[in-house]
Write an enzyme that holds these catalytic residues in place. Structure first.
Site, PDB file in Angstrom:
ATOM      1  N   GLY A  92      44.694   4.274  64.863  1.00 61.80           N
ATOM      2  CA  GLY A  92      44.842   3.431  63.661  1.00 61.80           C
ATOM      3  C   GLY A  92      45.523   2.115  63.984  1.00 61.80           C
ATOM      4  O   GLY A  92      45.923   1.851  65.123  1.00 61.80           O
ATOM      5  N   ASP A 148      42.452  17.671  64.972  1.00 59.59           N
ATOM      6  CA  ASP A 148      42.809  17.519  63.574  1.00 59.59           C
ATOM      7  C   ASP A 148      44.245  18.011  63.359  1.00 59.59           C
ATOM      8  O   ASP A 148      44.594  19.101  63.840  1.00 59.59           O
ATOM      9  CB  ASP A 148      41.821  18.390  62.766  1.00 59.59           C
ATOM     10  CG  ASP A 148      41.836  18.083  61.299  1.00 59.59           C
ATOM     11  OD1 ASP A 148      42.884  17.614  60.808  1.00 59.59           O
ATOM     12  OD2 ASP A 148      40.807  18.316  60.650  1.00 59.59           O
ATOM     13  N   TYR A 179      47.092   8.808  47.291  1.00 59.79           N
ATOM     14  CA  TYR A 179      47.804   8.416  48.515  1.00 59.79           C
ATOM     15  C   TYR A 179      49.291   8.166  48.215  1.00 59.79           C
ATOM     16  O   TYR A 179      50.172   8.631  48.943  1.00 59.79           O
ATOM     17  CB  TYR A 179      47.132   7.157  49.062  1.00 59.79           C
ATOM     18  CG  TYR A 179      47.812   6.474  50.224  1.00 59.79           C
ATOM     19  CD1 TYR A 179      47.748   7.005  51.509  1.00 59.79           C
ATOM     20  CD2 TYR A 179      48.493   5.265  50.047  1.00 59.79           C
ATOM     21  CE1 TYR A 179      48.343   6.352  52.575  1.00 59.79           C
ATOM     22  CE2 TYR A 179      49.091   4.615  51.122  1.00 59.79           C
ATOM     23  CZ  TYR A 179      49.014   5.159  52.376  1.00 59.79           C
ATOM     24  OH  TYR A 179      49.608   4.507  53.443  1.00 59.79           O
TER      25      TYR A 179
HETATM   26  N1  SER Z   1      48.005  -0.507  53.080  1.00 56.75           N
HETATM   27  C1  SER Z   1      48.013   0.722  52.351  1.00 56.75           C
HETATM   28  C2  SER Z   1      46.848   0.845  51.465  1.00 56.75           C
HETATM   29  O1  SER Z   1      46.402  -0.178  51.009  1.00 56.75           O
HETATM   30  C3  SER Z   1      49.242   0.836  51.532  1.00 56.75           C
HETATM   31  O2  SER Z   1      50.199   1.402  52.318  1.00 56.75           O
HETATM   32  O3  SER Z   1      46.422   1.925  51.210  1.00 56.75           O
END
Ligand code: SER
Length: 343
Positions: A13, A54, A154
């Site tokens: 990432g 994973d 999230y």
């Molecule tokens: N950059 C992230 C997002 O946009 C936020 O932490 O999901």
């Protein structure tokens, strides 16, 4: 003897790239990298081992114990906010159950080693939830403990994992007759939107910032999915890596919190456009707000108060907006796309 290592999940990432480069350079510990996808070949020479797999695979995580003495875990793997809204339950599994699995791993490692295992966890401005644009504008710069009613899966996952980290580091098995000897040294940063010249984020809601820059450098037009006046805090990737390493290196006794805000500069989408256009005068950007993604941005604070990080462990970003664009982002994206023909 098992080898002492630092484990980095989500190695491929945005943050993984920058962090692994620095960890390898500092040679603090050998790096064991993990990711679902094959490791970016650029990172291969920087890692002692790569494990493709994973974080939900508990057998795989269990096997790490036989090979490695994991001193520190940088748990970066997660599904970002926009992508998570399309598969909320899958996001919960990756973001929450995956984190739980790694906290369990930290407990087990701590038992074997008889000492604390550090667990560094990046949380996010998504952990905040302001009820309206008017509330966001009135709130201005927000502290860690305010406005914690996230509206995205999230954000809920991040906020809950902050609490899980607190539980594992302070209250784990509190009713056991003998206190558990495990010590998970959980330390968490709440990041603003991150902008990297090397990689593009995938599936985030603050992605319009980096996307606008990379599109301009590639000579492509870009339709920005938020209003020109949408404002969020941002940070250039070198500062994000710096903050992770600073928090990890801070003496435990200096830390008064488990979760720290860190930020560098707040910009509106229009201000980002103007910085991009100064460097790439032919940049073609239009503003075509997507009402639903805009609503997520409107629920995130326009600025965050990082005074606790500054006071406790001397946090200070190296890059304000001007310097981030002039000295890092623009030169590095220009180099990156120089070899590719403009489309
Ligand atoms: N950059 C992230 C997002 O946009 C936020 O932490 O999901």
């Amino acid at each position: 003897m098992r080898k002492e290592v630092v484990l980095v999940t989500g190695a491929n990432g945005e943050v993984g790239h920058g962090l692994i480069t620095h960890l390898a350079r500092s040679k603090r510990n050998a790096v064991v990298a993990m990711d679902l996808q094959p490791l970016d070949p650029a990172l291969t020479p920087l890692c002692d081992r790569f494990i493709q797999g994973d974080i939900l695979d508990t057998m795989l995580l269990g096997r790490l114990v036989s090979e490695f003495e994991i001193r520190e875990i940088f748990h970066l793997a997660s599904l970002l906010s926009t992508r998570a809204e399309f598969t909320p339950e899958a996001a919960h599994r990756v973001n929450v159950e995956g984190t739980l699995n790694l906290l369990r791993l930290a407990v087990e490692q701590s038992h074997w080693q008889g000492r604390a295992v550090q667990f560094i966890y990046p949380s996010s401005i998504a952990a905040y939830g302001l009820p309206s644009l008017a509330a966001k504008q009135a709130a201005g710069c927000v502290r860690e403990d305010d406005w914690s009613h996230p509206t995205t899966m999230y954000g809920c996952n991040k906020l809950y994992c902050e609490h899980l980290g607190r539980y594992y580091s302070r209250h784990y098995r509190q009713l056991a007759v003998e206190p558990d000897t495990a010590h998970v040294d959980f330390r968490c940063l709440r990041f603003p939107g991150l902008i990297s010249a090397e990689t593009l984020p995938t599936g985030g809601t603050s992605d319009y910032g980096p996307e606008m820059l990379h599109a301009a450098a590639r000579g492509e037009s870009y339709a920005c999915f938020v209003r020109e006046d949408a404002r969020l805090p941002f940070m250039a990737m070198p500062d994000a890596v710096k903050s992770l390493l600073m928090l990890s290196g801070a003496p435990r006794e200096r830390l008064t919190r488990l979760v720290y805000n860190v930020t560098s500069f707040s910009l509106s989408a229009g201000e980002i456009y103007r910085l991009v256009a100064r460097a790439f005068p032919t940049a073609e950007v239009t503003f075509q707000p997507d009402a639903k993604r805009q609503a997520i941005v409107d629920s995130w604070p326009e600025d965050i108060d990082d005074s606790a990080a500054r006071a406790d462990w001397g946090w200070q970003p190296d890059y304000d907006a001007q310097r981030a664009f002039d000295e890092y982002l623009v030169p590095a994206v220009t180099r990156r796309y120089a070899s590719e023909p403009a489309r």
